[in-house]
Design a protein around this motif. Structure first.
Motif, short mmCIF file in Angstrom:
data_model
loop_
_atom_site.label_atom_id
_atom_site.label_comp_id
_atom_site.label_asym_id
_atom_site.label_seq_id
_atom_site.Cartn_x
_atom_site.Cartn_y
_atom_site.Cartn_z
N LEU A 100 0.65 -1.42 -0.31
CA LEU A 100 0.30 -0.02 0.56
C LEU A 100 0.61 1.28 0.41
CD1 LEU A 100 -2.81 -1.28 2.46
CD2 LEU A 100 -3.62 0.26 -0.02
N GLN A 101 1.11 1.41 0.92
CA GLN A 101 2.48 2.81 1.09
C GLN A 101 3.69 2.99 -0.16
OE1 GLN A 101 6.22 3.17 1.18
NE2 GLN A 101 6.33 0.77 0.65
N GLN A 102 3.66 1.50 -0.96
CA GLN A 102 4.49 1.96 -2.56
C GLN A 102 3.44 2.36 -3.67
OE1 GLN A 102 5.84 -2.16 -3.50
NE2 GLN A 102 8.44 -1.83 -2.85
N PRO A 149 -9.63 -7.69 10.95
CA PRO A 149 -9.73 -7.35 9.41
C PRO A 149 -9.22 -5.76 8.48
CG PRO A 149 -11.03 -7.45 10.28
CD PRO A 149 -10.81 -7.31 11.61
N CYS A 150 -8.16 -5.39 8.23
CA CYS A 150 -7.79 -4.25 7.87
C CYS A 150 -8.82 -4.02 6.09
CB CYS A 150 -6.41 -4.39 7.84
SG CYS A 150 -5.74 -2.30 6.78
N THR A 151 -9.33 -2.59 5.87
CA THR A 151 -10.29 -2.74 5.39
C THR A 151 -10.52 -1.83 4.26
OG1 THR A 151 -12.19 -1.97 6.81
CG2 THR A 151 -12.03 -4.50 6.49
N GLY A 152 -9.18 -0.48 5.17
CA GLY A 152 -9.23 0.13 3.72
C GLY A 152 -8.22 1.50 4.76
N PHE A 153 -8.15 2.54 4.60
CA PHE A 153 -7.11 3.13 5.18
C PHE A 153 -7.66 4.54 5.17
CE2 PHE A 153 -5.40 2.99 0.41
CZ PHE A 153 -6.05 3.90 0.24
N ALA A 154 -7.50 6.01 5.93
CA ALA A 154 -7.17 7.25 5.35
C ALA A 154 -6.84 8.23 5.59
CB ALA A 154 -7.93 7.55 7.39
#
Length: 191
Positions: A100-102, A149-154
């Motif tokens: 994700l960070q990439q 469960p990780c379902t997204g980011f902000a």
């Protein structure tokens, strides 16, 4: 319009987020209540305020390509002596965070940037405090465990008061949660 300082992260959900934030404050970290408990995807980055719509579009695309994944925190680590940080380790989900960070920092996007240190997903629990307090944080949270469960980011923005506020959540698969914070009266900062 000027510039704004933004960051992108995965929030540590309740009750774990508040617990770690309170522990961070208890170790004497003055920034504890300014920073929601998180795993960083994009460190503090200055962008032109006029670029926020492009940032939003880029993050929407990153989220659309992402899929939920399990996150698990366990134990502590430190970046000392290189950096005065004690953290809780990400023991599951680190590869997905790196992916994700990439994409968030992709060279073709509005948040392209180099990092000062190699990316290492973690949850900071002490930063820049005295060594004895850092040692205490390392020892007292060594048994900490959390999973979700990780379902997204902000997307977050740092205010003039140094407090980080959530602007918008991005859910994997492309749906976007309405803005959680508004800058100015009645307008979204990224719509």
């Amino acid at each position: 319009m000027g510039t704004v300082t933004i960051g992108v992260s995965i929030a540590v959900p309740e009750p774990h987020g508040s617990l770690l934030q309170e522990r961070r404050a208890g170790f004497g970290d003055a920034a504890a209540h300014c920073i929601p408990t998180h795993v960083t995807l994009l460190p503090p980055t200055e962008v032109a305020a006029a670029d926020l719509p492009a940032v939003d579009a880029h993050l929407t695309g990153v989220a659309a390509a992402g899929r939920p994944f399990p996150m698990r925190l366990s134990g502590t680590g430190t970046f000392r002596p290189l950096s005065p940080v004690v953290y809780v380790r990400v023991v599951q989900g680190a590869e997905s965070c790196a992916w994700l960070q990439q994409r968030v920092r992709d060279s073709s996007g509005p948040m392209a940037r180099e990092l000062l240190f190699p990316y290492h997903p973690h949850v900071t629990v002490a930063h820049g405090i005295d060594e004895a307090a850092m040692d205490r944080a390392f020892a007292e949270l060594a048994g900490f465990e959390a999973e979700w469960p990780c379902t997204g980011f902000a997307l977050y923005e740092q205010g003039a008061d140094a407090v980080w506020r959530k602007l918008r959540e991005y859910t994997f698969g492309g749906s976007v949660v309405p803005p959680q914070a508004l800058r100015g009266v009645g307008r979204s900062p990224v719509s």
